[in-house]
Design a protein around this motif. Structure first.
Motif, PDB file in Angstrom:
ATOM      1  N   GLY A  14       0.789  -1.228   0.000  1.00  0.00           N
ATOM      2  CA  GLY A  14       0.000   0.000   0.000  1.00  0.00           C
ATOM      3  C   GLY A  14       0.820   1.276   0.000  1.00  0.00           C
ATOM      4  O   GLY A  14       0.266   2.374   0.070  1.00  0.00           O
ATOM      5  N   SER A  18       3.591  -0.215  -6.811  1.00  0.00           N
ATOM      6  CA  SER A  18       3.169  -0.621  -8.164  1.00  0.00           C
ATOM      7  C   SER A  18       2.709   0.578  -8.977  1.00  0.00           C
ATOM      8  O   SER A  18       3.201   0.809 -10.089  1.00  0.00           O
ATOM      9  CB  SER A  18       2.034  -1.631  -8.108  1.00  0.00           C
ATOM     10  N   SER A  19       1.760   1.327  -8.428  1.00  0.00           N
ATOM     11  CA  SER A  19       1.174   2.420  -9.208  1.00  0.00           C
ATOM     12  C   SER A  19       2.199   3.518  -9.488  1.00  0.00           C
ATOM     13  O   SER A  19       2.276   4.025 -10.613  1.00  0.00           O
ATOM     14  CB  SER A  19      -0.046   2.983  -8.479  1.00  0.00           C
ATOM     15  N   ARG A 160      -5.545   1.147   0.468  1.00  0.00           N
ATOM     16  CA  ARG A 160      -5.948  -0.202   0.077  1.00  0.00           C
ATOM     17  C   ARG A 160      -7.448  -0.428   0.256  1.00  0.00           C
ATOM     18  O   ARG A 160      -8.109  -1.021  -0.581  1.00  0.00           O
ATOM     19  CB  ARG A 160      -5.183  -1.237   0.909  1.00  0.00           C
ATOM     20  N   THR A 209       4.174  12.082  -5.577  1.00  0.00           N
ATOM     21  CA  THR A 209       5.021  10.919  -5.279  1.00  0.00           C
ATOM     22  C   THR A 209       5.780  10.471  -6.533  1.00  0.00           C
ATOM     23  O   THR A 209       6.980  10.188  -6.478  1.00  0.00           O
ATOM     24  CB  THR A 209       4.171   9.750  -4.721  1.00  0.00           C
TER      25      THR A 209
END
Ligand SMILES: Nc1ncnc2c1ncn2[C@@H]1O[C@H](COP(=O)(O)OP(=O)(O)O)[C@@H](O)[C@H]1O
Ligand SMILES: Nc1ccn([C@@H]2O[C@H](COP(=O)(O)OP(=O)(O)O)[C@@H](O)[C@H]2O)c(=O)n1
Length: 223
Positions: A14, A18-19, A160, A209
């Motif tokens: 979380g 990945s993203s 999440r 981010t």
């Protein structure tokens, strides 16, 4: 592959690995490798074959027949086991609940680490962003860019739960905490190893981010 720039990204569930990694790779025009998908796909395969995921010897026996493929184009993400497209199936709570048991088997880790290194060697792009739990320390400890992506636990759980609308926030949070605790006994992804840059996304939105990660890449790899 000799000139491929490897960006290694680790962190807890979380945190946005990945993203954020996929988006950063997309913006750089680089490849993207989600290593958690392989642990998940092996878990799917083990469940599918009716193997007890806690039976390490049986899991090890299944490795030679595990026919795994994953794309590294961040714009087209697909995961296959044999002829099965398991892109969605590997995200179910059932698979998620057994993945830590599979991931703690040393033979599994060695097998998948070799597979990841083969995929990285096969990249034809200038760089590849590789994310997981042990990329900065085991899979690619010599990568020119190494990042630990973190966020406070409450923020990670909230992100999440927002994804899984049909599950209660408390249930998702508890499952995530349990998985992180189990995983952290195998590899340390909560503390940055020497030379690893921490990016804390607790107070950053998604774009900020991605921007922070790209800044680390640009500074370390001079791109
Ligand atoms: N900085 C951020 N701010 C808000 N949401 C984020 C941020 N980073 C990631 N997310 C979202 O949080 C969720 C979990 O991210 P994900 O990339 O799946 O994490 P991980 O791969 O580390 O488990 C996703 O829905 C993602 O879009
Ligand atoms: N490099 C890696 C990547 C994942 N894993 C294992 O694979 C599981 C799934 O990884 P993931 O990255 O898809 O998990 P999320 O953080 O996306 O929920 C983790 O809970 C670990 O048990 C690992 O052991 N080493």
């Amino acid at each position: 592959m000799t000139d491929t720039i490897v960006v290694a990204v680790d962190g807890p569930a979380g945190s946005g690995k990945s993203s954020v990694s996929k988006a950063a790779a997309g913006r750089l025009g680089w490849a993207y490798l989600d290593t958690g998908a392989a642990y998940r796909a092996l878990s799917w395969y083990v469940v599918e074959r009716g193997i007890d995921a806690t039976d390490a010897a049986a899991v090890i026996d299944a490795l030679p027949d595990f026919d795994y493929r994953i794309g590294t184009d961040p714009a087209s993400y697909h995961v296959f086991v044999g002829d099965h497209d398991v892109t969605e199936a590997i995200r179910t709570p059932e698979v998620t609940s057994v993945v830590s048991a599979i991931a703690r088997v040393p033979e599994v880790r060695t097998f998948l680490t070799e597979l990841f290194r083969d995929i990285i060697r096969g990249t034809d792009r200038d760089g590849i962003v590789v994310e997981g739990r042990d990329i900065t320390t085991v899979v690619c400890p010599d990568a020119p860019v190494r990042i630990l992506l973190t966020a406070d636990e409450a923020v990670r759980m909230a992100r999440r739960s927002a994804e899984l609308a049909d599950h209660s926030a408390a249930h998702v949070g508890e499952a995530l905490r349990r998985r992180d605790a189990a995983d952290a006994r195998v590899v340390d992804f909560m503390n940055a190893a020497d030379g690893v840059t921490t990016v804390d996304s607790t107070d950053l939105d998604f774009d900020q981010t991605v921007h922070a990660v790209i800044q680390v890449v640009q500074k370390a790899a001079h791109v």
